[in-house]
Enzyme design. Sequence first.
Site, PDB file in Angstrom:
ATOM      1  N   GLU A 118      -6.728  -7.860  -0.859  1.00 48.02           N
ATOM      2  CA  GLU A 118      -7.372  -7.741   0.452  1.00 48.02           C
ATOM      3  C   GLU A 118      -8.857  -7.438   0.272  1.00 48.02           C
ATOM      4  O   GLU A 118      -9.242  -6.288   0.040  1.00 48.02           O
ATOM      5  CB  GLU A 118      -6.727  -6.656   1.321  1.00 48.02           C
ATOM      6  CG  GLU A 118      -5.335  -6.991   1.804  1.00 48.02           C
ATOM      7  CD  GLU A 118      -4.779  -5.974   2.797  1.00 48.02           C
ATOM      8  OE1 GLU A 118      -5.588  -5.174   3.324  1.00 48.02           O
ATOM      9  OE2 GLU A 118      -3.554  -5.972   3.021  1.00 48.02           O
ATOM     10  N   GLU A 150       0.818  -1.215   0.000  1.00 46.05           N
ATOM     11  CA  GLU A 150       0.000   0.000   0.000  1.00 46.05           C
ATOM     12  C   GLU A 150       0.859   1.274   0.000  1.00 46.05           C
ATOM     13  O   GLU A 150       0.667   2.170   0.812  1.00 46.05           O
ATOM     14  CB  GLU A 150      -0.961  -0.009   1.194  1.00 46.05           C
ATOM     15  CG  GLU A 150      -1.958  -1.161   1.155  1.00 46.05           C
ATOM     16  CD  GLU A 150      -2.968  -1.129   2.289  1.00 46.05           C
ATOM     17  OE1 GLU A 150      -2.671  -0.503   3.333  1.00 46.05           O
ATOM     18  OE2 GLU A 150      -4.039  -1.726   2.148  1.00 46.05           O
TER      19      GLU A 150
END
Length: 862
Positions: free
Chosen positions: A255, A186
């Site tokens: 995710e 991320e």
Amino acid sequence: MELEAYSAFKWVFLCTVLSSLSLQLGQCNVTYDKKALIINGQRRILFSGSVHYPRSTPEMWEGLIQKAKDGGLDAIDTYVFWNLHEPSPGNYNFEGRYDLVRFIKIVQKAGLYVHLRIGPYICAEWNFGGFPVWLKFVPGISFRTDNEPFKSAMQKFTQKIVQLMKDNNFFESQGGPIILSQIENEHGLLSKAFGSSGHAYMTWAASMAVGMGTGVPWVMCKEDDAPDPVINTCNGFYCDYFSPNKPYKPTLWTEAWTGWFTEFGGPIHERPVEDLAFAVARFIQKGGSFVNYYMYHGGTNFGRTAGGPFITTSYDYDSPIDEYGLIRDPKYGHLKELHKAVKLCERALVTADPTITTLGAYKKAYVFSSSSGECAAFLSNYNPRSATSVTFKGMHYNLPPWSISVLPDCKSVVFNTATVRVQTSRLQMLPANVQFLPWEAFNEEIPSVNGNSTITAFGLLEQLKITRDTSDYLWYTTSVNINSSESFLRAAQHPTLTVQSTGHGLHVFINGHLSGSAFGTRKNPRFTFSGNVNLQAGINILSILSIAVGLPNAGTHFETWNIGVLGPVVLDGLDQGKRDLSMQKWSYKVGLKGETMNLYYPDPVSSVDWIQTSLATQIQQPLEWYKVHFDAPEGDEPLALDMSSMGKGQVWINGQSIGRYWTINANGNCSVCSYSNTFRPTKCQLGCGHPTQRWYYVPRSWLKPRQNLLVVFEEIGGDASKIVLVKRSFTSLYSEVSEDHPSFKNWHVTSNGKPEDADKPKVSLHCPAGHSVSAIRFASFGTPSGKCGTFKHGTYHAPSSHTVLEKKCIGKQKCSLTISNDNFGADPCPNVLKKLSVEAGCAPISNSKGSQGKEIRSPDGQ
């Protein structure tokens, strides 16, 4: 042809040739094209689940992996936890809960793939985002940007992990289970914040990883500009909007958030499975081919591993497998049915692009028709409020609100995301009937100015520079001289002490007595303590215990963030007005005396004089240690400590740290929850007005048959005599299935794709391993009302319902019954849509037979 597409074609061709020669396909590299990952020459639709090895115990791993496989998963996803594996530079630890190799071997033995997310930055609500704290003190370092000290350390650890995997032949190119690896995590927002240096670092990290020659693809999640051949992927509650940055890369969801993490003082978050299934089906129908549930088993932040700060010890995450390793239905079962349905569509999904047809407002059909004749369809109703009926290929289909129906043959609906046809299980915490021996207590020592301290200095020092995170606690101590002529002494008034802290909590003591406490929050860890203090003429000792509640795990340059008391520290109400104590001489002591003396170990290095006491009559004190011995309870149900009688502190079993506890009440909005419409953590909140976390998991593998040591350190004050060991037990199963609508044929599909009882739905009950159905508490075929736990007979009811279910299920671990009039003797209400509602009880098999294990029920069977 694009270079990457040509490369993918080469590997497909090579693996096909090897297959025809009956050679071992496990030696083929994993590659990809725009449709999917290609493993051994086959495009695959893959379902994965995050299971983090240090958030459970090695004794749990095999069971967790098997449950994941039984739930229809193809792969297990895990981060690699740098701070656990390299606690000091060059010193590595891969033992016990940190045994990554053992964990992957268990996954491999189960026949599942692995997605290894090396990072080594992981976020994960983990202490310091997974970075070892020593990294913060490397000269000249700047995290996650184009910084040579950071890149050097990060590359060294990444190489260490990659080589460890190669040494064990774990990459698919070596015949092992790892099909994907992740570098960084991320980083997209940081790339923008850091500008050119952020982009340069990201590009370097990708090149460094690819250069390690693993033979499997690398991914970067939430990194829109990930360079070839690295695949950029999506994280979030929904990812149907996402497309990779090149047309020849597959659409991967690393995710898919099954719930949300919990912070002390906040509510519990629950994501309805109807919405999660809707999000996954929506992603698949848009061309997605890889879904990883974060988390599939959340587990426990043992010790001081929770980051954030203020993240709870429980990392349950409303996962399909709960914190204790038990199946959470209906989430687990409903997703399992979804996986079966999608797998029936796999050949069409990986060979054809969808044709999208609008069927009306909020309604669409996604049709995958391959040249070889396969056809699969997804019928969608995006309206969050209204059910609808659609006509598709000449047939009529009913769609509930906010739902998608899956048709593997473009005709028969085998699954609808909003129609849950699996059981709901109810688990409760029940007393384990363990007798604690007499409690003993020891009062923590409050340091003096001239006592044993780590360091003395003029001015206030940042906490981590001194503790290096070896403890949550740092003492700040100084003296305050009060002239006997001060007016407040004669007026029986008290000056005000103000302490500004950069986080996360503190307790203030004057001359050994607690004056007050203050805490920050996750959103605002900085806070100010302000309170009256009882000072006397002469020398007064001011001691401030500064408390960390987990280090930050995310943010720009979080290596520069401070914690601890950095002031100013000001006395107000003196004759001269205010007195700033910030720059005077302070003494610092790392940790607690009890920590230094290892009071939580069964055989501590040093002994102290514990006082046997009746805690029921003892005045609750701050900074108190408690210990007690107990024998392990019989059975195999998971165990936990009920800490609701305590305040805040830490707890150990036989020297193993269960973690931080804090019984602060949850604040949130727990009034409304609906599966339909866009999910956010502000929806479906639970536990408001109650302790955010009441129960703390105790792994049975940490216990001995006799004389287990429980040690508690309480900061604020609590009643240890009311601590209770409880067991997590299945108490009820609920199942409710309606007669099938004509569009719901072939609902129950076996793993080999064959329909069973094609035109009839079934109600199914399934007790956990080692248990069987012990009672049918309610059963009604007809028009029952209510919901789980409150079922009631309706206007129409088949009198034989209860007897039929008892004969079918009592004494069995699992049972199923087709919903048909034949099974109940007669139709209780012709021409009325009926349903069967059942509530059952489970009991350990050893107790489920005979009078002692049989549940008592009323004459009418309820």
